[in-house]
Motif scaffolding. Structure first.
Motif, PDB file in Angstrom:
ATOM      1  N   HIS A 145       2.453   1.565  -3.399  1.00 29.79           N
ATOM      2  CA  HIS A 145       1.117   2.194  -4.185  1.00 29.79           C
ATOM      3  C   HIS A 145       1.224   3.742  -4.172  1.00 29.79           C
ATOM      4  O   HIS A 145       1.072   4.699  -4.885  1.00 29.79           O
ATOM      5  CB  HIS A 145       0.030   1.729  -3.940  1.00 29.79           C
ATOM      6  CG  HIS A 145      -0.993   1.993  -4.979  1.00 29.79           C
ATOM      7  ND1 HIS A 145      -2.249   2.654  -4.499  1.00 29.79           N
ATOM      8  CD2 HIS A 145      -1.432   1.514  -6.195  1.00 29.79           C
ATOM      9  CE1 HIS A 145      -3.059   2.870  -5.269  1.00 29.79           C
ATOM     10  NE2 HIS A 145      -2.797   2.275  -6.459  1.00 29.79           N
ATOM     11  N   ALA A 146       1.098   4.118  -2.600  1.00 36.42           N
ATOM     12  CA  ALA A 146       0.838   5.553  -2.363  1.00 36.42           C
ATOM     13  C   ALA A 146       1.939   6.407  -3.074  1.00 36.42           C
ATOM     14  O   ALA A 146       1.989   7.587  -3.275  1.00 36.42           O
ATOM     15  CB  ALA A 146       0.879   5.741  -0.806  1.00 36.42           C
ATOM     16  N   ARG A 170       0.897  -1.200  -0.106  1.00 37.88           N
ATOM     17  CA  ARG A 170      -0.202  -0.042  -0.143  1.00 37.88           C
ATOM     18  C   ARG A 170       0.766   1.169  -0.029  1.00 37.88           C
ATOM     19  O   ARG A 170       0.577   2.241  -0.556  1.00 37.88           O
ATOM     20  CB  ARG A 170      -0.825  -0.141   1.206  1.00 37.88           C
ATOM     21  CG  ARG A 170      -0.106   0.370   2.685  1.00 37.88           C
ATOM     22  CD  ARG A 170      -1.482   0.239   3.674  1.00 37.88           C
ATOM     23  NE  ARG A 170      -0.511   0.490   5.021  1.00 37.88           N
ATOM     24  CZ  ARG A 170      -0.838   0.004   6.138  1.00 37.88           C
ATOM     25  NH1 ARG A 170      -1.924  -0.801   6.371  1.00 37.88           N
ATOM     26  NH2 ARG A 170      -0.341   0.331   7.263  1.00 37.88           N
ATOM     27  N   LEU A 171       1.941   1.161   0.709  1.00 34.90           N
ATOM     28  CA  LEU A 171       2.880   2.501   0.806  1.00 34.90           C
ATOM     29  C   LEU A 171       3.458   2.715  -0.485  1.00 34.90           C
ATOM     30  O   LEU A 171       3.835   3.853  -0.852  1.00 34.90           O
ATOM     31  CB  LEU A 171       3.599   2.356   2.028  1.00 34.90           C
ATOM     32  CG  LEU A 171       4.225   3.791   2.776  1.00 34.90           C
ATOM     33  CD1 LEU A 171       2.870   4.700   2.815  1.00 34.90           C
ATOM     34  CD2 LEU A 171       4.750   3.413   3.960  1.00 34.90           C
TER      35      LEU A 171
END
Lengths: 465, 465, 465
Positions: free
Chosen positions: C71-72, C68-69
């Protein structure tokens, strides 16, 4: 390892620089008289001045902070009630407490009780299964002595002002007798009218009927308001300085008199809808504010607790026995109608308490940082513990400073815990201030003035003492 | 005791090990240029470059952080307005501030003003009734000097980038003149269209009419959107990097064009229901996102404040005078329609601010920790204070790290406070990072890079500077 | 500067007095066996005991905290999937991680991965673009060795008890085979029936149909309940100790059997309204409590996460890939119907987790501090990080003590992170306890007992091990 309560710097920050400053600040107020503007000690305790029966009566019975955690540990609440007929003497209950004492480590109650054992009885032996009987005997041996009776403790604790919480129809004869009794301090009633204002309260219609009868008022809305005003005046004559309101939600609404009359008739008749009952309840808070503007009583609101969450234990043991659980609370929109009407009135004081910490920085500090009438209530109930008090100061001070807060409120029915609770607040406040000093945010001279004011000038101003 | 602001380690953790690391980190950036991508300084201040009239104009007038707390102390807001005709000169107002100065101890405003007195004027004497006049005179004496005029201070403060906040129909001539004036730094406008997007804003229909007239657009939804796009382009030509949106709730909704047209006609005609007005408002945030995807302006949202909570003071003194109170804010569901539509668009930047701290760990860090478009706004308004900034870092970093945050935003109309505010954030960030270093969680080399990036690379990336 | 993970006092308070006490407490449990009563490790990992393919399979793939990080940071999730055909080998993905590694500084994932690199592989070189290849090669070189296979690591990690999370219709043959395989520790299934209880779950009607078919039950509500009971019994026979429930909101409702039947037919037929589907879902939690009272399985609820917030990434990459975002959670009113019915039942255990920190002091500690059935779940998901764990202890302990909490839960599918996660909790708990000791709030002897119990007696009691 010595007893924790023997550490003179207990609850203060451990960093040596900060601790030294904190100790300086704490020592300024360590012995200051206790001002307790909100609590639940029964006046009969001080009027009758009976010796405590035993350690259980002293430290367990009626202290729902203690009984709830024993219940959570699987103890039936009935097993905490001394009942010789059932073969449950005080010693048995005490042993139950001792058997579960490790469960109180780190809790506010655990800390206070150790403070009380040490501060009042000089007992520093850790409580536990092995020491239960010896400690029981040690306390029991001294409870009969005059210096352990409630009035002697009241004096020893240095209580200068103590407010009780009372029913509006109470004749306050105990307070009158107390005032005449030579107790070295003021004990005054507090007007708590919830059961006369909330249509959903048990016996509401009968309560209103009794109010009207007692005050000789007619059965309309004006008579009802007049009856409440009449009883407030009675309380004022007996020294009351405030009214207190326990509500599940902060909801206020301003209504015209005709709508007030209509709702009043509906709630008394029992025909009001849920929405109408809510409107009536919310309107009565506005009426209470109106009366406070007129008669000067400080208005305090304690919202956000769902009472009697467990119907089964409520049915068996009644209210105030540990099964009240907080809910999220909203102030900004809910209190607005009241503040729109009376928030800028001179000398109107409204103290807002909360058990929902999220409101501290978000709503309460901004409200108290703008409205001259609004004061930030001290951390309450589940939050009157060292870390929670420190969080509260950190959450509100940067917006509202120290002078918009109410000063500490013990809110307790556990008389013996009053000094421990106030001492806790003084220590935590000293630690908080000391950090601001060593971080270069507040000058020491300013911190000293604040420390002094927190236990004296501030509660006197807020509660008009 | 020396002045707190003389402590070179002020605001840093007091533990010696941590403080040493924090000082190392802080000193890397203590003198770095100030990047201020969101604020409310009027461009005329720097264009006209008039000397400040007096200490009140400098530190009190228009700073609602200061006036609100004086109001809470019982001071009428009118008594803070210099009005020679009413016998209220600046010195009188200044004495009022001084008389209440103890109430600011521990507040963010109190800290900043002491920083300003010291940092700008070299005054370390504590403010109070006894020192009010001397300090007033000392400031007054130097305000006429060239080096205390706004442009000189701008340079002295090391401001490299400063965004103002402006009406969409502003011709931005002041910005154009400023850009041509040789000021050593960029001052750019920010597109703030609330009053043209919110049907409940005062004068909404007239605002829309003026927008259409100014841009020569027809009176339908497409014309309205075209008018907004046109003004955004005008702002971009004048250096704008972002749009800003102040909304009470985070509510977004995607609508088809026909429904958009229908709502537009209803809100302009004043016939829309509350639900329709809400839908329109929520849809316009989505339209703003669409335009940002197209034109590259960074979109910032400042939600969760109920404006003008006190109608009486609003009527007397207007907006932005201290009576705005936060409410609980929800992002996860409310922002979803906007993110479903544009959240994964390349180069779309959406900075979400909050005055509700509960959203930091629960919603904002998870959103910014997944969507490449979402950045965590720095602690804002009631929360841009030392403890609140530290709480914010602790709440978000474990989920989102440092590189999903926006960098510090001063958001102020108090020009003189800009260096104090940025310095506060730098110190608190250094202290926070130092703790991670001494707890073995972040290597010193990584911390140094982060510290540098927080005041430079990060705001440059987020605001596309 | 040495590697942060080489600091033996990492995560402990930096104050020397507190750190010394914390180290004493931590060292008591540093080597204690790991009890992991809730997690997502697939049993096949330990049954098949295949070597890890590469560092990406080990530390990136399937760890949505990590993906997720990234992706961010703008990395397409597809670029994190090893796909030789697309020219994306593991080394390429690893370099992507390394290029963005500075973004993980201060995050829980960043800390764990550094712990894993050091603790499992002895790698203390900081990860980064310059070191990516060398670290990749170093890990790859040893992954083929027997001692780096999953079963060897399981033993080396000292895992004594590990619960997986499983579909109710799983035949649990892998668990049976594992139990027979001589693994030195118990690996048991957990009954997770969400997709059979939630009418809004993908494929709900078909799931129910398969449940009825598998258990030979008739197609009415009683048959459906019987089918669930049947599968619970199957899980119990395979060692299960708990059921787990992931719900977006905490909503429970008690219904009479006729209404249950009616709703069941409606939800299976797909004709139920949103309100009916909600009621059914809420009622099924009460039914699960009823079954737990009967069969003894501990009931755990993980509420308050809006799953698949981004439809686009969900469509491309499926669930559990980083796009789940928390929402505000309410327990007090929502869980009440369930507790009114079963909250006082002997031996009923209900563990309530939360990703909304505001509920800790406000709702969860009061509930667990009264109901003997309710336990406070350890900080979960976005909150199982050092600062968040410390905040949780501070928020709940003053009300509920240590003995109403669940003990640490790693809840992870990242097998390699299990020791780092448990070690983190042990260190933070030691630090928290140490502060209570040095502040004079808990005696050292009591703290030692608590420290021991937190990693042993408490999880054993709560999960009935």
């Amino acid at each position: 390892m010595t007893s924790p309560s023997r550490n003179p710097a207990r609850l203060l920050p451990v960093d040596p620089t900060t601790r030294a400053v904190a100790l300086d600040l704490y020592e300024r107020v360590a012995g200051s008289p206790i001002i307790s503007p909100h609590g639940h000690v029964p006046p009969s305790l001080l009027l009758d001045d009976e010796p405590y029966a035993d350690p259980v009566a002293l430290l367990v019975t009626g202290d729902h902070y203690v009984t709830r955690l024993l219940h959570a540990a699987g103890v039936d609440l009935a097993d905490l009630v001394v009942d010789e007929a059932a073969g449950r003497d005080a010693r048995t209950v005490w042993r139950t407490l001792a058997a579960h004492w490790h469960r109180f480590a780190g809790t506010a109650s655990g800390y206070w009780i150790e403070e009380e054992l040490d501060g009042v009885f000089g007992i520093t032996t850790p409580l536990g299964p092995d020491t239960a009987d010896a400690i029981y005997d040690e306390i029991t041996a001294v409870l009969v002595r005059p210096e352990f009776r409630p009035r002697a403790l009241f004096e020893r604790f240095g209580i200068e002002f103590l407010a009780t919480t009372d029913d509006p129809l109470d004749d306050l004869s105990e307070h009158a007798a107390l005032a005449a009794s030579g107790l070295p301090g003021r004990v005054v009633p507090t007007f708590r009218p919830d059961r006369y204002l909330d249509p959903d309260a048990v016996g509401f219609a009968g309560n209103v009927e009794r109010l009207l009868a007692a005050t000789g008022q007619p059965g309309d809305f004006a008579g009802y308001l007049g009856g409440l005003e009449d009883r407030r005046a009675h309380f004022i004559r007996h020294g009351a300085v405030s009214t207190d309101h326990g509500v599940e939600e902060v909801f206020t609404v301003d209504l015209d008199p005709a709508e007030g009359e209509r709702l009043f008739q509906a709630v008394v008749a029992g025909s009001a809808t849920a929405g109408e009952r809510r409107a009536f309840r919310g309107h009565m808070l506005v009426q209470m504010a109106r009366m406070s503007v007129a008669d000067g009583l400080v208005m305090t609101i304690h919202p956000g607790v769902l009472r009697n969450h467990s119907s089964a234990t409520h049915a068996r043991f009644g209210p105030d026995t540990g099964h009240d659980i907080p809910v999220a609370t909203e102030f900004t929109r809910g209190i607005r109608p009241l503040l729109e009407r009376y928030g800028l009135e001179p000398d109107f004081h409204l103290v807002l308490f909360a058990v929902d910490e999220t409101t501290s920085s978000r709503e309460l500090a901004p409200l108290a940082g703008f409205y001259p009438s609004v004061y930030l209530g001290a951390p309450w109930w589940f939050l009157d513990a060292p870390d929670a008090i420190a969080r509260h100061r950190a959450a509100v001070t940067e917006t509202a400073g120290f002078y918009r807060s109410s000063g500490f409120i013990d809110d307790t029915r556990a008389f013996l815990s009053i000094p421990a609770r106030h001492d806790t607040a003084r220590r935590v406040d000293a630690g908080f201030l000391a950090r601001l000093v060593v971080e270069g945010r507040v000058r020491m001279g300013a911190a000293e003035r604040i420390m002094d004011d927190l236990v004296d000038a501030i509660p006197r101003e807020v509660f008009k003492l």
